[in-house]
Design an enzyme around this catalytic site. Structure first.
Site, PDB file in Angstrom:
ATOM      1  N   ASP A  48      44.157  41.546  47.602  1.00 21.20           N
ATOM      2  CA  ASP A  48      44.730  41.991  46.539  1.00 21.20           C
ATOM      3  C   ASP A  48      45.343  40.583  45.769  1.00 21.20           C
ATOM      4  OD1 ASP A  48      46.087  43.002  44.163  1.00 21.20           O
ATOM      5  OD2 ASP A  48      46.459  44.729  45.140  1.00 21.20           O
ATOM      6  N   GLN A  49      45.173  40.121  44.697  1.00 19.65           N
ATOM      7  CA  GLN A  49      45.782  39.101  44.088  1.00 19.65           C
ATOM      8  C   GLN A  49      45.596  37.664  45.027  1.00 19.65           C
ATOM      9  OE1 GLN A  49      48.767  40.316  41.892  1.00 19.65           O
ATOM     10  NE2 GLN A  49      50.164  38.558  42.191  1.00 19.65           N
ATOM     11  N   CYS A  88      45.068  45.174  38.786  1.00 19.36           N
ATOM     12  CA  CYS A  88      44.455  45.775  39.892  1.00 19.36           C
ATOM     13  C   CYS A  88      43.675  46.970  39.399  1.00 19.36           C
ATOM     14  CB  CYS A  88      45.798  46.424  40.480  1.00 19.36           C
ATOM     15  SG  CYS A  88      46.724  45.240  41.397  1.00 19.36           S
ATOM     16  N   HIS A 138      44.372  51.972  45.012  1.00 21.09           N
ATOM     17  CA  HIS A 138      44.784  52.023  43.914  1.00 21.09           C
ATOM     18  C   HIS A 138      44.286  53.006  42.697  1.00 21.09           C
ATOM     19  CE1 HIS A 138      47.857  49.259  41.499  1.00 21.09           C
ATOM     20  NE2 HIS A 138      47.968  50.516  40.860  1.00 21.09           N
ATOM     21  N   ASP A 325      40.658  41.560  43.754  1.00 21.72           N
ATOM     22  CA  ASP A 325      40.597  42.313  42.396  1.00 21.72           C
ATOM     23  C   ASP A 325      40.864  41.284  41.337  1.00 21.72           C
ATOM     24  OD1 ASP A 325      43.157  41.952  43.286  1.00 21.72           O
ATOM     25  OD2 ASP A 325      43.640  43.916  42.855  1.00 21.72           O
ATOM     26  N   HIS A 326      41.481  40.271  41.594  1.00 18.11           N
ATOM     27  CA  HIS A 326      42.109  39.149  40.576  1.00 18.11           C
ATOM     28  C   HIS A 326      42.866  38.338  41.362  1.00 18.11           C
ATOM     29  CE1 HIS A 326      46.199  40.997  40.858  1.00 18.11           C
ATOM     30  NE2 HIS A 326      45.606  42.054  40.709  1.00 18.11           N
TER      31      HIS A 326
END
Length: 512
Positions: A48-49, A88, A138, A325-326
């Site tokens: 994540d991130q 997200c 999420h 996701d990013h």
């Protein structure tokens, strides 16, 4: 371009002193058990991130990611992978549905719909797979399965569904009665850094990795496995155990990349979760050190997952993909966190290893420059499972890129995000991995970057007469891309300024 693995797994595990963490594996000495399946197992691992430039196989010579890099060594690295909606939930909607933001309906940070026409776990479930998800989903409601046979979730402490308690928090109560899982004291969206305050065995990164290992060890079905493993880090809190933090020094961390055009974002309130602001190089390097350490912690757990697949005899017959996701701006352009079109936020890692028996034209360890996105996972998995890819998906099978020497592929990928952090931060962008064009809806401002030569996006080219032709080309592409949305976006062949943002588009499933 060949990918090298500069640090092997044995050397890495010596350096990281695994024994000090008290990790034990019941089946470490067990004889490999072969799980028979005509269709390949599909394992997709995500963080994540996670910035694209924070992997060894993406050219970072400082970060220690030998296990993640090994996926690229046995497969390929996609160097122009982007996330179409860099926060997200909309990013995860694209991964779930195989659709672009406009077509799945989430144009920014909102709630993933309860059900879509296309859903990755549900479609693989119907194709005969045992489907399971571990870690951060999420979704909403938070225990929605979307076709998984089951999930064990870590939702980073979020409670968005009445009476919801994450599986990680229940496990934490069992293993550390009365302790606080958030004892480190850093919030979800802060960019302060700290050392994890509890015993490393309690960290959510370890829980996610070891839960995945346990499932693989216990898997004895003669049917293919679809397993999603989703780590909640390196997303803040930047809270690695000390042994990982000590692998890095602040001095070796790269300083933020800040172009002259980004000076307008320097002077903002210096709050601990600010989305904009110049907090100084020292603050950014401290954050990056802990961020790198969190990634290396995840890498170790991914190594255990890959080892478990090999011991079980599943690795060779597995399609394995890694992504996020990013990204995370980490101070680049005086920006923090995500939701931006810039490289730190929108450019993501994406790796793929195919089954050993699959015939390909691409050499293992190669890097591929084609523009790819999270929407491509669903069609790739259907292709690997020898299932028909339905009409209406925006994604394309990534296996096309390794099966053919000159495959037909998209010219560029689209990205966007509805208003977040500031009223001006509402945009749509296009990139082919060489140039990037950004259009800001509230102001009509345009930005153009040559990211092939200027990955740090230091030189903004929209106002440069020498690039007028390139700007015109990308503006026309944006007009064509947005035309289906009607005159609120494009009128008389011109991009429109929008006074109101749009979070959910007309294609968002509303349960009616």
């Amino acid at each position: 371009m060949k990918i090298s693995n500069k640090i092997n797994r044995r050397e890495f595990l010596k350096t990281s002193a695994v024994a000090s963490a008290g990790l034990t594996f019941r089946s470490a000495a067990a004889r490999p058990v072969s799980i028979r399946s005509e269709k390949p197992h599909i394992i997709y691992i995500m963080t994540d991130q996670h910035r694209s430039d924070c992997l060894g196989c993406m050219g970072n010579k400082i970060i220690k990611t030998p296990n993640i890099d090994s996926i690229a060594k046995d497969g390929v690295c996609f160097t122009s992978a982007y996330t179409a909606a860099p926060s997200c939930t909309p990013a995860r909607s694209g991964l779930l549905t195989g659709l672009s933001p406009w077509h799945h309906g989430m144009l920014g940070y909102g709630r993933v719909a309860e059900k879509y026409k296309f859903e990755l776990p549900r479609m693989l479930h119907k194709a005969g797979y045992f489907t399971f998800g571990i870690g951060k989903m999420h979704w909403f409601p938070q225990k929605n399965l979307h076709g998984f046979h089951g999930t064990l979730v870590d939702e980073s402490g979020r409670t968005e569904t009445p009476w919801f308690v994450s599986d990680y928090h229940d496990w934490f109560k069992l293993n550390a009665p009365g302790l606080d899982p958030n004892a480190t004291g850093i919030g979800w969206n802060e960019h302060r850094a700290g050392v994890y305050a509890l015993d490393e065995r309690l960290h959510p990164t370890r829980w996610t990795g070891q839960t995945a290992v346990e499932l693989i060890e216990n898997y004895n079905l003669n049917k293919p496995l679809l397993l999603k493993v989703s780590f909640a880090r390196p997303h803040s809190p930047y809270d690695p155990p000390r042994r990982f933090l000590e692998m890095y020094g602040e001095d070796e961390m790269p300083a933020p990349s800040v172009g002259k055009w980004a000076k307008r974002f320097a002077d903002f309130p210096m709050t601990k979760n600010a989305a904009f602001g110049d907090f100084g190089v020292a603050h950014a390097k401290k954050a990056r050190r802990a961020y790198y350490a969190n990634i290396t912690f995840i890498d170790e757990q991914i190594g255990f997952i890959l080892d478990a697949l090999k011991r079980k005899g599943m690795y060779d017959n597995a399609l394995i993909m890694f992504t996020t996701d990013h990204g995370d701006m980490l101070g680049d352009q005086n920006h923090w966190r995500k939701t931006y079109a810039y490289e730190g936020s929108a450019h993501i890692p994406m790796l793929m290893k195919w089954p050993k028996t699959m015939k390909t034209k691409t050499e293992q360890g190669s890097s591929l420059p084609h523009p790819v996105e999270l929407r491509d996972f669903l069609p790739t998995f259907l292709d690997a499972a020898d299932e028909k890819i339905p009409e209406g998906l925006d994604g394309k099978s990534l296996l096309t890129l390794v099966r053919h020497q000159k495959p037909a592929w998209r010219e560029f990928i689209n990205m966007e995000h509805s208003t977040c952090y500031s009223k001006e931060n509402y945009w749509c962008a296009l990139t082919d991995g060489k140039f990037k064009y950004i259009y800001f809806f509230p102001t009509g401002e345009e930005q153009l970057f040559n990211i092939e030569k200027d990955r740090g996006e230091l030189q903004e080219l929209a106002s440069d007469p020498a690039h007028a032709g390139t700007l015109k080309l990308w503006r026309r592409r944006m007009v064509d891309h947005l035309a289906e949305r009607g005159e609120a976006f494009v009128k008389d062949g011109k991009l429109q300024i929008r006074k109101e943002t749009m979070l959910y588009g007309p294609n968002y499933p509303r349960g009616e």
